[in-house]
Write a protein that holds these residues in place. Structure first.
Motif, mmCIF file in Angstrom:
data_model
loop_
_atom_site.group_PDB
_atom_site.id
_atom_site.type_symbol
_atom_site.label_atom_id
_atom_site.label_comp_id
_atom_site.label_asym_id
_atom_site.label_seq_id
_atom_site.Cartn_x
_atom_site.Cartn_y
_atom_site.Cartn_z
ATOM 1 N N LYS A 1 -0.828 28.068 -8.617
ATOM 2 C CA LYS A 1 0.151 27.671 -7.623
ATOM 3 C C LYS A 1 1.337 26.965 -8.260
ATOM 4 N N ARG A 2 1.048 26.078 -9.238
ATOM 5 C CA ARG A 2 2.146 25.398 -9.939
ATOM 6 C C ARG A 2 2.979 26.384 -10.751
ATOM 7 N N GLN A 3 2.301 27.343 -11.371
ATOM 8 C CA GLN A 3 3.023 28.337 -12.171
ATOM 9 C C GLN A 3 3.934 29.191 -11.281
ATOM 10 N N LEU A 4 3.417 29.552 -10.114
ATOM 11 C CA LEU A 4 4.242 30.332 -9.188
ATOM 12 C C LEU A 4 5.449 29.535 -8.708
ATOM 13 N N ALA A 5 5.246 28.244 -8.437
ATOM 14 C CA ALA A 5 6.369 27.410 -8.002
ATOM 15 C C ALA A 5 7.390 27.258 -9.119
ATOM 16 N N ARG A 6 6.894 27.218 -10.402
ATOM 17 C CA ARG A 6 7.810 27.074 -11.537
ATOM 18 C C ARG A 6 8.596 28.365 -11.779
ATOM 19 N N ASP A 7 7.953 29.513 -11.580
ATOM 20 C CA ASP A 7 8.603 30.798 -11.827
ATOM 21 C C ASP A 7 9.355 31.337 -10.610
ATOM 22 N N LYS A 8 9.502 30.526 -9.567
ATOM 23 C CA LYS A 8 10.194 31.000 -8.367
ATOM 24 C C LYS A 8 11.670 31.234 -8.679
ATOM 25 N N PRO A 9 12.209 32.390 -8.322
ATOM 26 C CA PRO A 9 13.625 32.666 -8.642
ATOM 27 C C PRO A 9 14.568 31.835 -7.774
ATOM 28 N N LEU A 10 15.813 31.815 -8.175
ATOM 29 C CA LEU A 10 16.808 31.084 -7.419
ATOM 30 C C LEU A 10 17.065 31.753 -6.070
ATOM 31 N N ARG A 11 17.632 30.998 -5.132
ATOM 32 C CA ARG A 11 17.926 31.528 -3.805
ATOM 33 C C ARG A 11 19.005 32.612 -3.872
ATOM 34 N N VAL A 12 19.950 32.447 -4.811
ATOM 35 C CA VAL A 12 21.014 33.455 -4.971
ATOM 36 C C VAL A 12 20.415 34.793 -5.389
ATOM 37 N N ASP A 13 19.463 34.734 -6.355
ATOM 38 C CA ASP A 13 18.829 35.977 -6.812
ATOM 39 C C ASP A 13 18.004 36.612 -5.698
ATOM 40 N N GLU A 14 17.379 35.784 -4.849
ATOM 41 C CA GLU A 14 16.606 36.350 -3.740
ATOM 42 C C GLU A 14 17.510 37.072 -2.742
ATOM 43 N N ILE A 15 18.667 36.475 -2.460
ATOM 44 C CA ILE A 15 19.603 37.112 -1.519
ATOM 45 C C ILE A 15 20.103 38.427 -2.082
ATOM 46 N N LEU A 16 20.439 38.436 -3.393
ATOM 47 C CA LEU A 16 20.914 39.674 -4.003
ATOM 48 C C LEU A 16 19.828 40.739 -4.047
ATOM 49 N N ALA A 17 18.572 40.309 -4.248
ATOM 50 C CA ALA A 17 17.469 41.268 -4.322
ATOM 51 C C ALA A 17 17.139 41.848 -2.955
ATOM 52 N N GLU A 18 17.409 41.083 -1.869
ATOM 53 C CA GLU A 18 17.094 41.569 -0.537
ATOM 54 C C GLU A 18 18.068 42.636 -0.057
ATOM 55 N N ARG A 19 19.216 42.762 -0.697
ATOM 56 C CA ARG A 19 20.209 43.738 -0.229
ATOM 57 C C ARG A 19 19.679 45.158 -0.353
ATOM 58 N N SER A 20 19.222 45.529 -1.513
ATOM 59 C CA SER A 20 18.678 46.869 -1.708
ATOM 60 C C SER A 20 17.914 46.896 -3.019
ATOM 61 N N ALA A 21 16.677 47.391 -2.942
ATOM 62 C CA ALA A 21 15.866 47.515 -4.144
ATOM 63 C C ALA A 21 15.994 48.886 -4.779
ATOM 64 N N VAL A 22 16.751 49.807 -4.138
ATOM 65 C CA VAL A 22 16.948 51.145 -4.691
ATOM 66 C C VAL A 22 17.960 51.053 -5.826
ATOM 67 N N PRO A 23 17.662 51.596 -7.002
ATOM 68 C CA PRO A 23 18.620 51.503 -8.115
ATOM 69 C C PRO A 23 19.894 52.276 -7.811
ATOM 70 N N ALA A 24 20.981 51.862 -8.449
ATOM 71 C CA ALA A 24 22.287 52.494 -8.240
ATOM 72 C C ALA A 24 22.293 53.902 -8.816
ATOM 73 N N VAL A 25 23.183 54.728 -8.239
ATOM 74 C CA VAL A 25 23.304 56.109 -8.712
ATOM 75 C C VAL A 25 24.063 56.117 -10.028
ATOM 76 N N ILE A 26 23.501 56.757 -11.032
ATOM 77 C CA ILE A 26 24.115 56.811 -12.358
ATOM 78 C C ILE A 26 24.803 58.156 -12.509
ATOM 79 N N ALA A 27 26.027 58.097 -13.029
ATOM 80 C CA ALA A 27 26.772 59.344 -13.224
ATOM 81 C C ALA A 27 26.063 60.229 -14.247
ATOM 82 N N ARG A 28 26.159 61.498 -14.026
ATOM 83 C CA ARG A 28 25.514 62.456 -14.913
ATOM 84 C C ARG A 28 26.240 62.523 -16.251
ATOM 85 N N VAL A 29 25.504 62.317 -17.326
ATOM 86 C CA VAL A 29 26.095 62.305 -18.661
ATOM 87 C C VAL A 29 26.112 63.729 -19.206
#
Length: 380
Positions: free
Chosen positions: A63-91
């Motif tokens: 439990k302490r380890q999980l509390a220590r490794d908890k990400p920042l609130r900013v990263d959580e907000i950015l992660a909630e937007r979309s977990a689908v990776p961005a489209v990469i242009a064809r090389v």
């Protein structure tokens, strides 16, 4: 007879076009949309192992380890937007063979033809080296920049252009020249003014208030309900009845004329009658021509009067234009009354009545008005 139940007709599904048109794709679209929403939130489809966990033993260190490794609130907000990776242009593949252009093939053919004919190959042209621009800061005048021929005369040399300053930058506004920095109030606004100055200030304030009242009165008259509108209904009814009577009279006259024409329709006009009508038309044309010539002679005789009226009209227009120029110059001297799209309101004229004038400095009234720039104390 029993009511017949209407059977739902099955639309035709023969062919791809009719199938796409008549097939119901709503459940499929709803299922796909739910999967897309789940992918955006979780990153992949739901699994039973991801939804449920079996906790057999609790551990405080975990439990302490999980509390220590908890990400920042900013990263959580950015992660909630979309977990689908961005489209990469064809090389593009690096080993794709490059297709020679038409210009390169033409140049290669010319070189091969020259070698077959035994001609000498022309010497390659050397590019002219550009000299580094120098500037003598202690010289009398600026040296002219040498033209760069590296473009081969096909393109214009790009030079830095100076920004052209507006013509009003070097001239002061008329308000700064004619308007004083500090406006001196009217002499009648003094704490101990003379009778003439105080009466003059009162007359000026009275004129301002009179104009305001007239404007408000005019606006109320325009917005008020007019009593003439009540009489409009009766006038409309009377005009409609008059129009009906006129129409009836016209119809009666037309009927009489038609009946008379039908009675005389069987008789043909004689030659004498036709000649008589022709002479009447000719005489009418001569009279109209004489009237037209008479009007032309009158206009010719009135040329001098028309020229005088025209000259007076031109002088009047010039006088109006001169007044407009003077008014514009006076407005420029007063300064701009606008700040962007907003108009600056004029300050109200501060006047004391005869009873409010103080006899001594101890009896003066102090008026404090607060603005955004600070506190201003006005002593009357």
């Amino acid at each position: 007879m029993s009511a017949q139940v209407e059977k739902k007709l099955q639309p035709s599904r023969k062919g791809k076009k009719a199938w796409r048109k008549n097939i119901d794709m709503q459940p499929v679209d709803e299922a796909l949309e739910s999967l897309r929403v789940e992918e955006r939130v979780r990153g992949e489809g739901t699994k039973i192992d991801d939804l449920f966990t079996i906790d057999t033993t609790g551990d405080l260190q975990v439990k302490r380890q999980l509390a220590r490794d908890k990400p920042l609130r900013v990263d959580e907000i950015l992660a909630e937007r979309s977990a689908v990776p961005a489209v990469i242009a064809r090389v593009k593949a690096a080993n794709v063979e490059r297709k020679e252009s038409k210009h390169d093939l033409q140049k290669v053919n010319q070189i091969a033809k020259r070698k077959r004919e035994g001609g000498a190959t022309p010497a390659p042209t050397k590019k002219k080296q550009t000299k580094q621009a120098t500037y003598d800061m202690w010289g009398d005048g600026a040296e002219e920049e040498e033209e760069d021929d590296s473009t081969g005369g096909y393109l214009d040399a790009v030079k830095e252009r100076k920004v052209k300053a507006p013509s009003t930058l070097k001239s002061k506004p008329a308000a700064l020249v004619h308007k004083p920095s500090v406006e001196v109030p009217h002499a009648g606004a003094s704490y101990n003014p003379t009778m003439e100055d105080h009466q003059e200030l009162l007359r000026e304030a009275h004129g301002i208030e009179t104009k305001k009242e007239e404007a408000i009165k005019k606006l109320n008259e325009q917005l008020s309900y007019r009593k003439e509108l009540d009489q409009l209904k009766n006038e409309l009814e009377e005009s409609i009845s008059d129009d009906d009577e006129e129409e009836e009279e016209e119809e009666a006259q037309k009927d009489e004329a038609g009946s008379a024409k039908r009675k005389s329709g069987g008789m043909r006009k004689t030659t004498t009658q036709r000649n008589k009508e022709k002479r009447k038309r000719y005489n009418r044309m001569l009279e109209e021509q004489k009237i037209h010539e008479r009007d032309i002679r009158k206009q010719i005789d009135q040329v001098k009067a028309i020229e005088a009226d025209l000259q007076a009209h031109i002088e009047k227009l010039e006088e109006v234009a001169e007044k407009r120029r003077q008014f514009k110059a006076e407005e420029e001297k007063k300064g701009s009354r606008r700040l962007g799209r907003h108009y600056i309101k004029e300050q109200s004229l501060e006047v004391q009545l005869q009873d409010e004038l103080s006899e001594t400095l101890r009896q003066l009234k102090v008026c404090i008005s607060q603005y955004t720039t600070g506190v201003i104390v006005k002593v009357y």
